[in-house]
Design an enzyme around this catalytic site. Structure first.
Site, short mmCIF file in Angstrom:
data_model
loop_
_atom_site.label_atom_id
_atom_site.label_comp_id
_atom_site.label_asym_id
_atom_site.label_seq_id
_atom_site.Cartn_x
_atom_site.Cartn_y
_atom_site.Cartn_z
N HIS A 232 -10.63 17.69 5.26
CA HIS A 232 -9.91 16.83 4.39
C HIS A 232 -8.39 16.82 4.24
O HIS A 232 -8.11 18.03 4.19
CB HIS A 232 -10.62 16.86 2.99
CG HIS A 232 -10.41 15.66 2.22
ND1 HIS A 232 -8.96 15.32 1.77
CD2 HIS A 232 -11.17 14.78 1.50
CE1 HIS A 232 -9.45 14.19 0.91
NE2 HIS A 232 -10.62 13.87 1.04
N ARG B 195 -4.50 7.93 -2.52
CA ARG B 195 -4.28 7.23 -1.65
C ARG B 195 -4.57 5.92 -1.46
O ARG B 195 -3.60 5.02 -1.48
CB ARG B 195 -4.10 7.86 -0.12
CG ARG B 195 -3.46 9.14 0.16
CD ARG B 195 -3.65 9.78 1.30
NE ARG B 195 -4.93 10.61 1.18
CZ ARG B 195 -5.78 10.77 2.09
NH1 ARG B 195 -5.85 10.02 3.20
NH2 ARG B 195 -6.77 11.39 2.16
#
Ligand code: FAD
Length: 646
Positions: free
Chosen positions: A249, A269
């Site tokens: 990740h 995000r």
């Protein structure tokens, strides 16, 4: 050997995360007496930690969404190595599974007009993740547990016993799947608190044990993710599929050291957070690969406009699939443009008002405040890649979740391979758990009901499983491995060395000589792990538990290293510095790992040659009507020459 208690069930589910619970509910609803075994407390599983949401093409926020778009995104994310039938079923059934959760009491965040709200996530064309703030997994598990209790209350009304048809054995570890000839006949397990052994006899076993992250040093995974289900299936004779694909990740915490690896959800995000390097540059614009060029914004202005007007602008590259973002961060740090503690900056503070950040990302706000003394409403976070998820897993039939080659064995959730190809899109795990958890429970119950005679778990297997579990207590010199008089090995030291090996030599960027070195190191660790010794007794003894988990971590790590060495290309969660491009010829290839000793033994295996045999097989051609969902120009980037011709 001492008598070991035995109980009879129709279906045993190993694991009580989203996949395990959904499987157990389905099996019980289909009439199977179902037992669930979980290593940690009931309710404590990775699923509960899931933050961002569950991907389902409900089209609530953008009516353009639908299962075909979701299917396309999933295949693109997995770089076309997905078991396409799983990706199809997943995209089609995920909305129903989310609705079903609501009927069982889940409360998702709403849109202004009262529908289930959906948020943006990397690789998803439309806002698709149903969510509950950044605590979606908690709501999912809470709801499934509530459903389990409701079923138990129903059983109590009918039989006078809450646990007559659905029982949870919490804080118990399964160490072996038992067999009768080729078929499954139950599991061998121990209670972690007391050390007591027991056997659950059952003709069908669903493995739903989650991931393997604890074999790596920097990871978002918690202590129980030692690849147990992967190893249990291997030892029972089932192959593992494409184990080289491990997802790093892009955004784990990097500071302070005590929290390194803890996840920073992608929702940061998705909700507008941007990545910057030490020069303040939004560097992701420099890292859009050719296959994604047409779909991502070329300038910061366009990327920013997309949040308000997604139909006329393209998405910002911070929302590329995870493998792309993780590699980009890695490259920036390597180029000397990293943050003070070896990551990059992830900033929401300049993008959203403080109260919106606190409302939409409450867990992240508290996580950084409490663990790093950083106020994310006022300053940027420092983040870097962390080992998060394994795409590889037990090779299963797409429709039934049956493990290949072992009648009675089923697998669902993160432990099953195929669904996500070479890279999973965020949010596609929670939906995967529900879609294939349900299918595994359904088919396991049907299989058990269809048998005319119950398979038997014979005493010899049970005795062997007990002896294996007790080996770490054997006094020095009594064991063949200890006859040299050397002191026992400390399981914690072995674990640390294993984690360092996988992190440094089979991590996010891979090279042939390093992987070869990793295999040598794993061979050495394997020999030493046979001497792993513990003191004390069987009552809650974490050293003993770890000594037993080492077998699984070593098996799974060898699968990852061998498959990674074999695949001479870069694709999704497998990046080779010496083979940096994706090679279309490899799209046709699945790599299967099998136990070298087909009897399920480990002792006799040659330490240098290893415990795993690797086999290549052709991937199944994608059905033409599904291929027709893509433009030809796009397919040319992925499919092998002969597939295009066909
Ligand atoms: P898990 O939920 O991992 O459960 C595994 C179960 O198996 C546990 O009960 C464990 O105790 C048990 N077990 C393991 N070994 C044994 C054994 N030997 N014997 C008995 N029991 C055993 N995915 C998304 O889609 N969206 C997200 O927003 C998201 N956020 C995430 C955030 C974090 C921090 C993490 C770590 C993961 C996230 N993921 C997310 C990924 C997702 O949560 C996992 O992939 C998923 O929950 C796995 O579910 P599972 O049911 O397969 O297994």
């Amino acid at each position: 050997m001492a008598q070991v208690e035995r109980q009879q069930w129709d279906v045993v589910v190993v694991g009580a995360g989203g996949a395990g619970l959904r499987a157990a509910i389905e099996a019980r609803e289909r009439g199977a007496r179902t037992a669930v075994v979980c290593k940690s407390l009931f309710g404590k599983a990775h699923t509960v930690m899931a933050e961002g949401g569950i991907a389902a093409a409900m089209g609530n926020v953008n009516a353009g969404d639908g299962w075909r778009v979701h299917f396309r995104d999933t295949m693109r994310g997995g770089k076309f190595l997905n078991q396409w039938r799983m990706a199809e079923l997943h995209a089609q059934e995920a909305p129903d599974r989310v609705w079903e959760l609501e009927t069982w009491g889940a409360l998702f965040d709403r849109t202004k007009d009262g529908r289930i709200s959906q948020r943006n996530f990397g690789g998803h064309e439309y806002p698709r993740l149903a969510h509950v703030g950044d605590r979606t997994g908690l709501e999912l598990i809470r709801t499934l547990q509530q459903k389990v209790v409701a079923l138990q209350q129903e059983d109590h009304r009918e039989t006078g016993d809450h646990e007559s048809r659905l029982k949870v054995f919490q804080e118990c570890t399964v160490t072996r799947i038992l067999k009768d000839g080729g078929r499954v006949s139950g599991v061998f397990a121990y209670e972690r608190e007391t050390g007591r052994f027991f056997v659950l006899e059952a003709p069908a076993v669903v493995v739903a044990t989650g991931g393997i992250g604890k074999s790596f040093k920097v990871t978002s995974n918690s202590w129980e993710y030692t690849g147990d289900g992967h190893a249990l299936a291997l030892l029972a004779g089932a192959p593992l599929l494409n184990m080289e694909f491990v997802q790093f990740h892009p955004t784990g915490m990097v500071w302070p050291p005590s929290v390194k690896g803890i996840l920073v959800t992608e929702s940061v995000r998705g909700d507008g957070g941007v990545l910057r390097n030490s020069e303040g540059k939004r560097f992701m614009f420099d890292y859009i690969p050719d296959v994604f060029k047409e779909k991502y914004a070329e300038s910061e202005d366009e990327g920013d406009r997309w949040y308000e007007d997604p139909d006329r602008n393209r998405r910002p590259p911070e929302l590329l699939p995870r493998d792309e973002v993780a590699r980009a961060i890695n490259a920036e740090v390597k180029a000397g443009r990293g943050s003070p503690h070896g990551g990059v900056f992830l900033d929401v503070s300049t993008r959203m008002p403080a109260e919106v950040i606190r409302r939409r990302l409450p867990s992240m706000y508290h996580q950084f405040k409490e663990l790093a003394d950083v106020d994310i409403t006022a300053e940027a976070m420092e983040v870097g890649p962390t080992c998060h998820y394994v795409m590889g897993g037990i090779a299963v039939d797409s429709d039934t979740a049956a493990a290949r080659g072992v009648p009675g064995l089923y697998a669902a959730g993160e432990v099953a391979g195929g669904m996500h190809g070479s890279n999973r899109l965020g949010g596609n795990s929670l939906s995967d758990l529900l879609v294939f958890g349900r299918r595994a429970g359904l088919y396991a119950a049907a299989y058990a009901a269809g048998l005319t005679a119950r398979p038997v778990a014979d005493d010899a297997q049970v005795d062997a499983a007990a002896a294996e579990a007790l080996r770490p207590f054997s006094a020095e010199g009594q064991e063949p491995g200890r006859a040299d008089g050397r002191p026992p090995e400390n399981p914690y030291t072995l674990h640390q060395e294993l984690q360092q090996t996988m992190n440094d030599l089979v991590g996010i960027i891979r090279r042939q000589p390093e992987m070869e070195k990793a295999l040598e190191k794993l061979a050495d660790l394997r020999v030493r792990a046979r001497r792993a010794g513990v003191e004390g007794h069987r009552q809650f003894n974490p050293g003993w538990h770890l000594a037993l988990d080492l077998r699984n971590m070593l098996l799974v790590s060898e699968c990852v290293a061998r498959a990674a060495l074999e695949r001479t290309e870069s694709r999704g969660g497998h990046t080779r510095e010496d083979h940096p491009a994706m090679d279309r010829a490899w799209r046709r290839v699945n790599l299967l790992c099998r136990l070298a000793d087909p009897t399920g033994g480990l002792a006799a295996t040659d330490p240098v040659r290893g415990q795993i045999d690797l086999e290549r097989e052709n991937t199944e051609p994608v059905r033409p009507d599904l291929l027709a969902l893509f433009e030809k120009e796009e397919l040319v980037k992925y499919l092998a020459e002969e597939e295009l011709y066909e």
